[in-house]
Enzyme design. Structure first.
Site, PDB file in Angstrom:
ATOM      1  N   GLY A 184       2.540   1.661  12.409  1.00  0.00           N
ATOM      2  CA  GLY A 184       1.586   0.847  11.239  1.00  0.00           C
ATOM      3  C   GLY A 184       2.082  -0.667  11.515  1.00  0.00           C
ATOM      4  O   GLY A 184       2.825  -0.872  11.942  1.00  0.00           O
ATOM      5  N   ARG A 188       0.640  -6.298  -0.584  1.00  0.00           N
ATOM      6  CA  ARG A 188       0.328  -4.963  -0.358  1.00  0.00           C
ATOM      7  C   ARG A 188      -0.957  -4.790   0.295  1.00  0.00           C
ATOM      8  O   ARG A 188      -1.284  -4.071   1.230  1.00  0.00           O
ATOM      9  CB  ARG A 188       0.523  -4.071  -1.322  1.00  0.00           C
ATOM     10  CG  ARG A 188       2.164  -3.823  -1.620  1.00  0.00           C
ATOM     11  CD  ARG A 188       2.402  -2.827  -2.838  1.00  0.00           C
ATOM     12  NE  ARG A 188       1.901  -1.446  -2.476  1.00  0.00           N
ATOM     13  CZ  ARG A 188       2.604  -0.586  -2.022  1.00  0.00           C
ATOM     14  NH1 ARG A 188       3.830  -1.158  -1.583  1.00  0.00           N
ATOM     15  NH2 ARG A 188       2.524   0.510  -1.966  1.00  0.00           N
ATOM     16  N   GLN A 193      -5.722   7.319  13.638  1.00  0.00           N
ATOM     17  CA  GLN A 193      -4.645   8.382  13.877  1.00  0.00           C
ATOM     18  C   GLN A 193      -5.411   9.912  13.300  1.00  0.00           C
ATOM     19  O   GLN A 193      -4.972  10.797  14.067  1.00  0.00           O
ATOM     20  CB  GLN A 193      -3.464   7.968  13.285  1.00  0.00           C
ATOM     21  CG  GLN A 193      -2.693   6.729  13.556  1.00  0.00           C
ATOM     22  CD  GLN A 193      -1.978   6.928  15.065  1.00  0.00           C
ATOM     23  OE1 GLN A 193      -2.328   7.754  15.684  1.00  0.00           O
ATOM     24  NE2 GLN A 193      -1.299   6.004  15.311  1.00  0.00           N
ATOM     25  N   ASN A 216       4.454   1.985   5.742  1.00  0.00           N
ATOM     26  CA  ASN A 216       3.905   1.666   4.430  1.00  0.00           C
ATOM     27  C   ASN A 216       2.351   1.239   4.647  1.00  0.00           C
ATOM     28  O   ASN A 216       2.225   0.630   5.844  1.00  0.00           O
ATOM     29  CB  ASN A 216       4.616   0.278   3.802  1.00  0.00           C
ATOM     30  CG  ASN A 216       5.802   1.189   2.868  1.00  0.00           C
ATOM     31  OD1 ASN A 216       5.696   1.834   2.418  1.00  0.00           O
ATOM     32  ND2 ASN A 216       7.123   0.345   3.165  1.00  0.00           N
ATOM     33  N   ASP A 228      13.979   6.116  -1.690  1.00  0.00           N
ATOM     34  CA  ASP A 228      14.243   5.772  -2.673  1.00  0.00           C
ATOM     35  C   ASP A 228      14.877   6.706  -3.636  1.00  0.00           C
ATOM     36  O   ASP A 228      16.040   6.771  -4.241  1.00  0.00           O
ATOM     37  CB  ASP A 228      12.771   5.646  -3.257  1.00  0.00           C
ATOM     38  CG  ASP A 228      12.033   4.861  -2.862  1.00  0.00           C
ATOM     39  OD1 ASP A 228      12.043   3.540  -2.519  1.00  0.00           O
ATOM     40  OD2 ASP A 228      10.608   5.452  -2.241  1.00  0.00           O
ATOM     41  N   HIS A 249       5.246   4.843  -3.415  1.00  0.00           N
ATOM     42  CA  HIS A 249       6.532   4.099  -2.610  1.00  0.00           C
ATOM     43  C   HIS A 249       6.012   2.539  -2.790  1.00  0.00           C
ATOM     44  O   HIS A 249       5.848   2.047  -1.973  1.00  0.00           O
ATOM     45  CB  HIS A 249       6.723   4.623  -1.426  1.00  0.00           C
ATOM     46  CG  HIS A 249       7.652   3.981  -0.478  1.00  0.00           C
ATOM     47  ND1 HIS A 249       8.882   4.054  -0.925  1.00  0.00           N
ATOM     48  CD2 HIS A 249       7.674   3.136   0.733  1.00  0.00           C
ATOM     49  CE1 HIS A 249       9.717   3.380   0.103  1.00  0.00           C
ATOM     50  NE2 HIS A 249       8.988   2.641   0.977  1.00  0.00           N
ATOM     51  N   SER A 296      13.546  -1.973   6.192  1.00  0.00           N
ATOM     52  CA  SER A 296      14.857  -1.418   6.417  1.00  0.00           C
ATOM     53  C   SER A 296      14.314  -0.258   7.748  1.00  0.00           C
ATOM     54  O   SER A 296      13.075   0.041   7.894  1.00  0.00           O
ATOM     55  CB  SER A 296      15.476  -0.333   5.276  1.00  0.00           C
ATOM     56  OG  SER A 296      14.246   0.416   5.123  1.00  0.00           O
TER      57      SER A 296
END
Length: 249
Positions: free
Chosen positions: A4, A13, A27, A46, A74, A102, A158
């Protein structure tokens, strides 16, 4: 599904969604055409909840229950924060909950969680850590803002901790959760806890024989209810935005 457009420092976002809607629609078409119809899908990239929902909607031959997204990262952070504060190994903490999206609106809930003390006795988290100010302040902020802080520090999201959480998610999905223990997964809402049906929303779930099941009957207090509603509202807004992007392409 880790592919992504990545969320980079300073990006909204909505910018990320605009790029990933097209990716995940393609996809979904590939999954619908080529994948085994019992394939189990975990979306990590995300906007994870929305990407999973796009897959669900544009791969209609695959059951909705098989489309999930990662909120275990999380969940693991919440367990770690509680363990550190309580002075016990993280393995001694269980049954925290990540509700919702998320994103920075998800809500880490410890009201039903327990800590195994050094004496081997399981006690409610809020009994072991009797500090509402910490739970309502530093704890929530740390869990909610972890991703943004990492992007700020590394200029990228991350990697290793997300990979570890993805392994945890898939392991429990396929092999089950221990009796009396639940985990957090972004799954297709059936309307449980007043969450609009049809969203991909993080709930507490138990797993057995490759199937997940939303934990039912947990009391929701007046403090938690608006938090759950707010993160659901964000998901509804994101779904509407994704629909408008798709219609315009």
């Amino acid at each position: 599904m880790v592919g992504g457009f990545p969320c980079k420092a300073g990006m909204e976002r909505r910018e990320v969604m605009g790029k990933n809607v097209t990716i995940y629609k393609e996809q979904a078409a590939a999954l619908d055409k080529y994948a085994d119809k019992d394939v189990k899908v975990l979306v990590v990239a995300n906007l994870a909840n929305m990407n999973a929902l796009i897959l669900k909607e544009y791969a209609p031959s695959i059951p909705a229950k098989n489309m999930t997204c990662l909120t275990r990262l999380d969940h693991n952070m919440a367990l770690a924060q509680v363990g550190q504060r309580a002075g016990v190994p993280v393995i001694n903490v269980k049954n925290v909950i990540i509700w919702g999206n998320h994103s920075s609106t998800h809500y880490p809930d410890v009201n039903h969680g327990v800590v195994k003390t050094p004496e081997g006795v399981e006690k409610p988290i809020r009994e072991v850590i009797n500090d509402d100010e910490w739970f309502n302040g530093v704890f929530i902020k740390t869990v909610q803002q972890r991703g943004a802080e990492i992007i700020k520090a590394r200029k990228f999201s991350s990697a290793l901790s997300a990979a570890s959480a993805a392994c945890n998610h898939v392991y429990n999905w396929l092999n089950g959760t221990q009796e009396g223990t639940w985990v957090s997964m972004g799954v297709f809402s059936d309307g449980s806890y007043g969450v609009p049906a049809g969203l991909i929303y993080s709930f507490p779930v138990t797993c057995k024989s490759g199937e997940w099941k939303i934990v039912q009957g947990l009391p929701i207090d007046d403090f938690l209810r608006p938090k759950m509603d707010a993160t659901a509202a964000e998901l509804v807004d994101e779904k509407n935005l994704a629909d408008s992007i798709i219609k315009g392409t």
